[in-house]
Design an enzyme around this catalytic site. Structure first.
Site, short mmCIF file in Angstrom:
data_model
loop_
_atom_site.label_atom_id
_atom_site.label_comp_id
_atom_site.label_asym_id
_atom_site.label_seq_id
_atom_site.Cartn_x
_atom_site.Cartn_y
_atom_site.Cartn_z
N LYS A 113 0.90 -1.33 -0.12
CA LYS A 113 0.06 0.02 -0.08
C LYS A 113 0.94 1.28 0.01
CE LYS A 113 -3.95 2.12 2.65
NZ LYS A 113 -4.91 2.14 3.70
N SER A 131 -9.73 2.35 2.70
CA SER A 131 -8.77 3.20 1.75
C SER A 131 -7.70 2.31 1.17
CB SER A 131 -8.16 4.15 2.69
OG SER A 131 -7.13 3.47 3.50
N SER A 173 -10.48 0.27 6.84
CA SER A 173 -9.62 0.25 5.43
C SER A 173 -8.93 -1.03 4.97
CB SER A 173 -8.62 1.24 5.50
OG SER A 173 -8.97 2.73 5.53
#
Lengths: 490, 95, 499
Positions: free
Chosen positions: A67, A142, A166
């Site tokens: 990420k 996210s 997330s």
């Protein structure tokens, strides 16, 4: 986890992953950047080790996706924002180091809502990532890019961060496993901070077993993060504190090493066993449609395996979202103060005065959702509002934590949906921040209490959209929870 | 409660944003919605409840007073600065 | 100008003398170092960096708390204070607002006045800016240096007391070993809040003078503010609540920022640092390390060393340490010597103790000889041993040396060539040992009295002129090449002349 061997080289594995990543990029926008050269070089090194009979590590040659809010010396760490776009980090995050020490190879950095602010990956400066099952829908967020990277089988695992859902929400939107550990289990050092008191590093993978392996590699105390726990196995949990039933005596740890053993048999005298027996279900959430059907089906399945289902009344949980959208923006406004155009990354080139450097770099460098959260944070912390909002919310947080503590006196784990609905359409909620926030209503209370929770796939809707549920455990029950999920939730 | 445009400007100033009018107005609309949502906490009774700031039960986490080599040195850090001069970070004149 | 009552409260920032910074493992002593050479990724506030608390700083804060006669709060926490400035990399300063480590205490000034301490808290220092035409440069070497901020109650009512308080804080913190006390390099900085009121009336509006770094400027700034504010009040004008800066050059304070546009710091509990929860044992352990403080020395040497001399010497902890060693007297006489007597009931030496005259003599050498030397600062780093000083004082006491001779020997203690030699050895080398032997002196006196050049003087003395005695003593001194002890010569002369 498929690791490299003499038969399947790391270079081959990395090449395949890179090809898949490239092929998926146009349709899904999974990655912000690929790490081709460094990844192939690393792969060749791993293959050399294998050839020489050296230990190549437990994740030898396994390609993974990072990420893009983890610092690594490979490539830029953008946090999917303009303000950090030029950020070439001289530091590598502790968790990334640990993965790479075991031979894992980062092939690319995945897309996210800028600074992890969002539930759809639409708040990325680089545009949204698309859902792996329906490209007209959101990937969730996210950590949308990471979830899709695993769902599309580009990589076997990907890192994520979970501040309010997330990891779990995009995992359930894309039909993969996503784990948010107990707060403090994995070091936050080198991870772009969102809300320090709820941020957790976690993983996406294809099974609870794979996640267990990743946890055993990355968890543990880090001198660079003062809020890390000594280990992942949960000394407190194995002592039985968290599993003690209302009436039962001390549970026995049946593993020879004194650790909790999820497969331990029932005690012949009817005393509380060391393995989980009771699964709680929260009555207070209003659940409908496909999600309700999936939950009911899982409950039935667990009952048939001999587990007792306990209904829980948790009336304070409905305030968790309001608490979350006070506490988290407050910490965001603080943590994002350092992005000021002074010492690194983006500085607005037209800025002439110091005020302009600050004002223009920040206005220009953040996405609208970043700005909303920073301003809300500054609102709830500003003089005159602190007590009514921030302090009040932190008190409510205490009540939420107590409610979980009470619940875990009645059951071992809690089974719950992750979201009220499957993946929604791109653009559907972008104009209405509150409706977007409402997506998080079942995921944020877990973060406020610092609990571990595993999102796991439970099939699809008739339109082919992924459905997921989450299993929530007491603090530090991570290992037991993953063991249980590996055996009973498939 | 409803926050005014003046308060929006104040929050923008605390946030160090220089906002165009249109953006300030749009943000103001969103903020009011959000504040209205979070204000529902009013109805929860928190009388006598202690706040929780951290969900981490360890205390006295500290380190020894020993100098250690850092992963990034001065050159590596200053190389990140948009502008530097004489090993210092350069900014427009601070008044 | 009417008479106003002045009320002063002082906030003092003390840089702690730890090896590393408060939250990172880089060198905390940036003096003489290149800009930004003592900066870690944490101090630079890269994304994802987290603080790492220095235990030594916590210990020093506890010691400082003891030195301030304060309660130590067993549970304390850190908070974030937010504002934007290029020398503040994170956009917030980690400080302690809600639960500081040091509670209420007091400082006793030399004249006995007590100034109460409201509390003191730990925090990190900011970096430094230097300004040029059109731009400024940021050096973060100082960013993250541990500080304690000591907040006094408004108990000070004169410029002199304000100065005394700051100086006493400086002494206390350096004696306690928690601060290097280098004011020139900003080791201690003072923010002074000043307000005026007519006698008996409530406090007026205060102005805060920020960042004073010498005792003299504290005193001058208060004097200036008294004049400025009383002029305003005389004219029935209002004092504005504001922050003002002080210039040593102009001797004036000037407005910097009015409190109406005061910043909203949005304090928030620091989520990256777990709370500090000290045990009583930990606190006591630190207390046990506390060296003697100025107030301890005042009690110890009261009546033994003149007050004004003592106050001068108290600025120099090494000198007080040496006097303490001399007062204790142990290990000075070697194995055969008698035990020094502790005559106070608490085991302390009383003012009239057997070593009092030695201490007094050495104290006077320190104050009037050592501190008068140009190189005294250098000399303080390498003081003679207590044994050397004790011997010298003892010899002087026994008139083996004149006071001039003693000073000469004393100064040789600082001469690299003679640094390690005995007092007696040096005295011999300098040829300053006095002749005290009565037989030897009588012989010289006889010689002088029989010298025809002195006949007139002898006659005059016998005729009743006492003042010629001085002349005769001088002649004896001359004949002895300066080695005769004049005090011993005089009675011999008198005796011989009266025959």
């Amino acid at each position: 986890m498929q690791i490299a061997s003499k038969e399947l080289s790391a270079v081959e594995m990395v090449k395949t992953a890179l090809e898949k990543a490239k092929a998926a990029q146009e349709k899904y926008s999974v990655f912000i950047s690929l790490n081709k050269e460094a990844a192939l070089k690393r792969a060749a090194e791993i293959d050399g080790k294998i050839k020489n009979g050296e230990n190549p590590g437990r994740l030898a040659g396994v390609p993974y996706a990072l990420k893009d809010n983890f610092l690594s010396k490979d490539g830029n760490t953008t946090a999917a924002s303009k303000i950090l776009e030029p950020m070439k980090s001289p530091i590598t995050a502790t968790s990334v180091k640990k993965l790479e020490d075991e031979g894992a190879i980062m092939i690319g950095r995945t897309n996210l809502d800028a600074f992890a602010h969002g539930s759809s990956t639409e708040n990325s400066y680089f545009g949204p990532t698309k859902n792996s099952k329906d490209a007209a829908r959101v990937a969730g967020g996210s950590s949308g890019g990471s979830a899709v990277a695993v769902a599309l089988d580009i990589v076997q695992f990907a890192t994520g961060t979970d501040t309010g859902g997330s990891i779990r929400q995009p995992a359930s939107f894309n039909g993969v496993y996503g784990f948010k550990p107990t707060y403090g289990t994995i070091s936050r050092y080198g991870v772009v901070a969102m809300a320090s008191s709820t941020d957790c590093v976690g993983f996406f993978a294809n099974s609870a077993e794979d996640i267990d392996l990743l946890m055993s590699i990355t968890a543990g105390q880090d001198p660079y993060d003062m809020t890390t726990l000594p280990d992942y196995y949960g000394a407190d949990f194995t002592r039985g504190d968290a599993l003690r039933g209302p009436a039962g005596p001390e549970p026995q740890a049946s593993g020879s090493d004194g650790r909790y053993n999820a497969t331990a048999p029932w005690d012949a005298e009817g005393r509380r066993p060391t393995g989980p027996r009771k699964i709680g279900v929260i009555k207070d959430f209003d659940i409908k449609g496909d999600i309700k059907d999936a939950l009911d089906k899982k409950i039935k399945d667990l009952k048939s395996k001999g587990y007792e289902i306990v209904e829980l009344e948790m009336p304070t949980l409905k305030y968790a979202l309001a608490v979350y959208y006070i506490v988290v923006p407050a910490e965001i406004s603080s943590n994002l103060s350092r992005y000021d155009g002074i010492r690194y990354a983006y500085r607005n080139s037209s800025a002439k005065s110091l005020d302009e450097v600050y004002g223009k770099s920040r206005s220009d460098g953040f996405m609208p959702e970043n700005k909303r959260r920073i301003m809300i944070g500054n609102f709830v912390l500003s003089s005159g509002f602190y007590d009514a909002y921030y302090l009040k919310a932190q008190k409510a947080r205490t009540l939420i934590i107590k409610e979980y503590e009470e619940a875990f006196k009645k059951c071992d784990f809690i089974l719950s949906p992750v979201t009220p609905n499957p993946a929604f359409k791109l653009g559907e909620k972008t104009d209405d921040p509150v409706s977007m926030y409402l997506e998080d209503v079942m995921s944020v209370p877990i973060n406020l209490a610092g609990l571990p929770s595993l999102a796991f796939p439970v099939g699809e809707t008739k339109d082919g959209l992924s459905l997921g549920l989450q299993l929530i455990g007491p603090r530090r029950s991570d290992k037991a929870l993953l063991d249980f999920a590996g055996k009973e939730l498939k | 409660m409803e926050i005014t445009r003046e308060e929006i400007d104040h929050l923008a100033q605390l946030s160090n944003f220089s906002l165009e009018d249109a953006e300030a107005n749009a943000l103001g609309k969103d903020l009011n919605q959000i504040i209205s949502y979070i204000s529902q906490l009013d109805e929860l009774d928190t009388e006598g409840v202690e706040p929780t700031y951290q969900v981490f039960e360890m205390e006295n986490v500290w380190r020894d007073d020993e100098i250690k080599t850092q992963e990034a040195d001065r050159e590596a850090l200053l190389a990140l600065a948009p502008e530097q001069q004489e090993h210092q970070i350069k900014v427009p004149k601070v008044l | 100008m009417k008479d106003y009552e002045i009320t002063i409260g002082i906030e003092c920032h003390v840089q702690l003398a730890t090896r590393t910074k408060l939250f990172s493992e880089v060198d905390n002593d940036a003096r003489e170092k290149e800009p930004n050479s003592c900066v870690s990724p944490v101090d630079y506030a890269l994304p994802g960096m987290l603080p790492r608390l220095n235990k030594e700083a916590v210990k020093m804060a506890v010691i400082a708390g003891h030195a301030l006669n304060s309660e130590i709060n067993l549970i304390s926490r850190f908070d974030r204070k937010h504002y934007y400035y290029p020398d503040l990399p994170k956009g917030y300063q980690i400080s302690q607002l809600y639960q500081p480590i040091i509670g209420a205490g007091y400082v006793k000034l030399p004249d006995g006045t007590k100034v109460r301490i409201e509390h003191a808290h730990m925090e990190e220092d900011a970096g430094k800016l230097s300004h040029f035409a059109g731009y400024s440069l940021v050096d973060l070497n100082r960013a993250g240096t541990p500080l304690i901020e000591i907040v006094s109650m408004p108990d000070i009512h004169s410029a002199a007391h304000a100065r005394d308080y700051c100086k006493e804080l400086w002494r206390i913190m350096t004696y306690a070993g928690v601060c290097f006390g280098d004011l020139y390099n900003g080791n201690m900085r003072f923010d002074v809040n000043i307000s005026l009121a007519k006698p008996g009336e409530p406090l007026g509006t205060r102005a805060e003078i920020k960042n004073l770094n010498s005792f003299r400027s504290v005193e001058r700034a208060v004097e200036y503010e008294y004049k400025r504010q009383s002029k305003l009040l005389d004219k029935d004008e209002k004092v504005v609540q504001e922050t003002r800066g002080w210039s040593d050059d102009t001797g004036e304070t000037t407005s910097q920022r009015s409190k109406e546009e005061a910043q909203d710091y949005r304090y928030m509990p620091e989520p990256d640092i777990p709370p500090i929860h000290l045990t009583k044992e930990f606190v006591e352990e630190q207390k046990a390390k506390m060296p003697k403080l100025p107030e301890d020395y005042r009690e110890q040497f009261k009546g033994q060393i003149a007050d004004d001399t003592l106050e001068i010497l108290l600025d120099y902890q090494p000198l007080m340490g040496k006097l303490d060693e001399l007062a204790r007297g142990d290990a000075l006489r070697g194995p055969a010597g008698p035990e020094p007597q502790a005559s106070g009931s608490d085991g302390r030496d009383s003012a009239a103790g057997p070593r009092a005259s030695i201490v007094k003599r050495v104290a006077n050498w320190f104050a009037s000889v050592l501190l008068a030397e140009e190189k005294s600062a250098e000399y303080l780093n390498d003081l003679p041993s207590a044994k050397q000083l004790d011997d010298l004082a003892e010899m002087t006491e026994k008139s083996e040396l004149s006071s001039t001779g003693a000073k000469e020997v004393f100064l040789k203690f600082f001469d690299p060539q003679m640094r390690n030699r005995d007092a007696r050895e040096i005295a011999k080398e300098l040829n300053v040992l006095q002749e005290n032997d009565a037989g030897a002196l009588e012989k010289i006196v006889d010689e002088v009295l029989s010298d025809p050049a002195c006949a007139k003087a002898v006659e005059d003395y016998k005729a009743g002129s006492e003042k010629v005695l001085g002349f005769l003593v001088g002649q004896v001194m001359k004949a002895s090449k300066g080695k005769a002890n004049p005090a011993a010569v005089q009675p011999i002369l008198k005796k011989k002349l009266s025959k």
